[in-house]
Design a protein around this motif. Structure first.
Motif, PDB file in Angstrom:
ATOM      1  N   GLU A 123      -3.587 -13.458  -5.051  1.00 11.61           N
ATOM      2  CA  GLU A 123      -2.997 -13.683  -3.681  1.00 11.61           C
ATOM      3  C   GLU A 123      -1.305 -14.317  -3.367  1.00 11.61           C
ATOM      4  O   GLU A 123      -1.582 -15.202  -3.859  1.00 11.61           O
ATOM      5  N   SER A 156       3.456 -11.976   0.811  1.00 10.20           N
ATOM      6  CA  SER A 156       2.620 -11.972   1.694  1.00 10.20           C
ATOM      7  C   SER A 156       2.772 -12.192   2.888  1.00 10.20           C
ATOM      8  O   SER A 156       3.362 -11.265   3.776  1.00 10.20           O
ATOM      9  N   ARG A 180       1.356  -8.813   5.687  1.00 12.98           N
ATOM     10  CA  ARG A 180       0.168  -8.345   5.327  1.00 12.98           C
ATOM     11  C   ARG A 180      -0.312  -9.536   3.133  1.00 12.98           C
ATOM     12  O   ARG A 180       0.977  -9.778   2.976  1.00 12.98           O
ATOM     13  N   PRO A 181      -1.618  -9.719   3.442  1.00 16.86           N
ATOM     14  CA  PRO A 181      -1.471 -10.066   2.248  1.00 16.86           C
ATOM     15  C   PRO A 181      -1.159  -9.160   1.330  1.00 16.86           C
ATOM     16  O   PRO A 181      -1.062  -7.894   0.968  1.00 16.86           O
ATOM     17  N   VAL A 182      -0.724  -9.167   0.098  1.00 17.75           N
ATOM     18  CA  VAL A 182      -0.147  -8.950  -0.755  1.00 17.75           C
ATOM     19  C   VAL A 182      -0.758  -9.889  -2.344  1.00 17.75           C
ATOM     20  O   VAL A 182      -0.600 -11.294  -2.637  1.00 17.75           O
ATOM     21  N   TRP A 183      -1.383  -8.721  -2.974  1.00 14.80           N
ATOM     22  CA  TRP A 183      -2.169  -8.928  -4.592  1.00 14.80           C
ATOM     23  C   TRP A 183      -0.957  -8.226  -5.851  1.00 14.80           C
ATOM     24  O   TRP A 183      -1.042  -7.545  -5.925  1.00 14.80           O
ATOM     25  N   PRO A 230      -8.082  -3.470  -2.469  1.00 14.73           N
ATOM     26  CA  PRO A 230      -7.072  -2.525  -0.862  1.00 14.73           C
ATOM     27  C   PRO A 230      -6.733  -1.829  -0.741  1.00 14.73           C
ATOM     28  O   PRO A 230      -7.439  -1.037  -1.012  1.00 14.73           O
ATOM     29  N   ASP A 231      -6.085  -1.511   0.467  1.00 17.84           N
ATOM     30  CA  ASP A 231      -5.919  -0.488   1.139  1.00 17.84           C
ATOM     31  C   ASP A 231      -4.634   0.516   0.472  1.00 17.84           C
ATOM     32  O   ASP A 231      -5.010   1.774   0.731  1.00 17.84           O
ATOM     33  N   TYR A 248      -1.357  -0.240   6.120  1.00 13.85           N
ATOM     34  CA  TYR A 248      -2.361  -0.825   5.349  1.00 13.85           C
ATOM     35  C   TYR A 248      -1.950  -2.570   5.619  1.00 13.85           C
ATOM     36  O   TYR A 248      -1.640  -3.202   4.913  1.00 13.85           O
ATOM     37  N   ASN A 259      -4.374  -4.671   3.130  1.00 13.62           N
ATOM     38  CA  ASN A 259      -3.616  -5.796   2.159  1.00 13.62           C
ATOM     39  C   ASN A 259      -3.728  -4.139   0.840  1.00 13.62           C
ATOM     40  O   ASN A 259      -3.890  -3.692   1.202  1.00 13.62           O
TER      41      ASN A 259
END
Length: 305
Positions: free
Chosen positions: A11, A16, A21-24, A153-154, A279, A281
């Motif tokens: 992550e 992010s 938003r969370p970014v993987w 993930p979304d 989305y 994440n």
């Protein structure tokens, strides 16, 4: 043991914060040959060796050619890579470092590819850069790894050139039961063969590639890539060359990892919060790229300025 490695899934705190938003990040740039291509290419090479192939032939001066060269060296088989005249000296040197025989022919990948077909002997296997079910099955393994890590993930953000990565990721999503996870497919404005195909309803050949993201430079996307857009939710997005180059420099600053503009295209979408708004994440495939240098990226930026 597969020829590719299990790459880190991290992550990114800086990205992010930028995206809100969370970014993987699936760090495919850390594959031994520098890109995700090794997953599919390694799988294909092992299958063909098992069927009796004693020599691999490819037609790519970029990441696919490097993956074939690496796979052949690890499997103990000779490799011939046909590259167009536009291929950089750095790319040719990287191919030779992997002990590949480099043949320069034609002014485009299409011409190099046609010449490569004439070199095939009875014990040779041709490894296509992006249009082969064996490649897609191998690329799908990156989604298997994400699922095994317990991260759903979304949405998945990725770059599209010929469509091999898109085809593999969709296969991976579907075989893990993630039919509800859309793919955000990103191209630069001068290399948008998937976008053109979606608009036309069938694959079309671009008159030319007008982008520094040369790894996205397939004039016609694979039929399978367009088919994936019919069997899975895929949203097509375009970014500028400048956005892709800026994203490469940001990733280097934030994650200490250098990638090429083709990969920067996907990362550039993180600067568009209106696109990511639905989305919670996001997973970005950091597909990599071994031939770009920081000096080259900055030179391209100066040209665009």
């Amino acid at each position: 043991m597969p020829l590719h490695i299990h790459t880190p899934l991290i992550e990114s705190r800086p990205l992010s914060r930028t995206a809100g938003r969370p970014v993987w990040l699936k760090l495919e740039a850390l594959q031994p040959c520098g890109s995700f291509k090794l997953r599919g290419v390694g799988h294909a090479c092992e299958i063909h060796q098992g069927r009796g192939a004693r020599h691999f032939v490819s037609s790519s001066g970029g990441n696919a050619g490097l993956a074939v060269a690496y796979a052949g060296r690890k499997l103990g088989l000779p490799v011939t890579v046909v590259v167009p005249e536009t291929t950089t000296e750095r790319a040719k040197e990287l191919l030779r470092q992997e002990d590949a025989s480099v043949v320069v022919h034609g002014s485009s990948w299409q011409e190099a590819n046609a010449h490569a077909q004439t070199l095939l002997g009875p014990n040779d296997a041709f490894i296509h850069p992006f249009d082969d079910p064996l490649l897609w099955a191998g690329h799908a393994s990156m989604i298997d790894e994400v699922a095994a890590a317990g991260v759903k993930p979304d949405a998945v953000v990725l770059s599209v050139g010929g469509g091999g990565l898109l085809s593999g990721v969709v296969e991976g999503l579907q075989r893990n039961g993630w039919h509800d996870v859309p793919v955000l497919a990103v191209e630069t404005e001068g290399a948008a063969s998937l976008h053109a195909a979606i608009e036309a309803g069938h694959t079309v050949e671009l008159p030319g590639i007008q982008s520094v993201a040369t790894s996205l430079g397939a004039k016609r996307v694979a039929e399978q890539a367009l088919a994936c857009c019919r069997t899975h939710t895929v949203h097509s997005h375009l970014v500028s060359d400048r956005e892709a180059l800026d994203a490469c420099e940001r990733l280097l600053l934030d994650q200490r990892l250098l990638v090429e503009p083709a990969c920067g295209a996907a990362l550039a979408l993180l600067q568009h919060p209106e696109v990511l708004a639905p989305y919670a994440n996001v997973l970005v495939i950091v597909c990599g790229g071994a031939t770009a240098t920081l000096e080259q990226i900055r030179a391209w930026r100066e040209q665009l300025a």
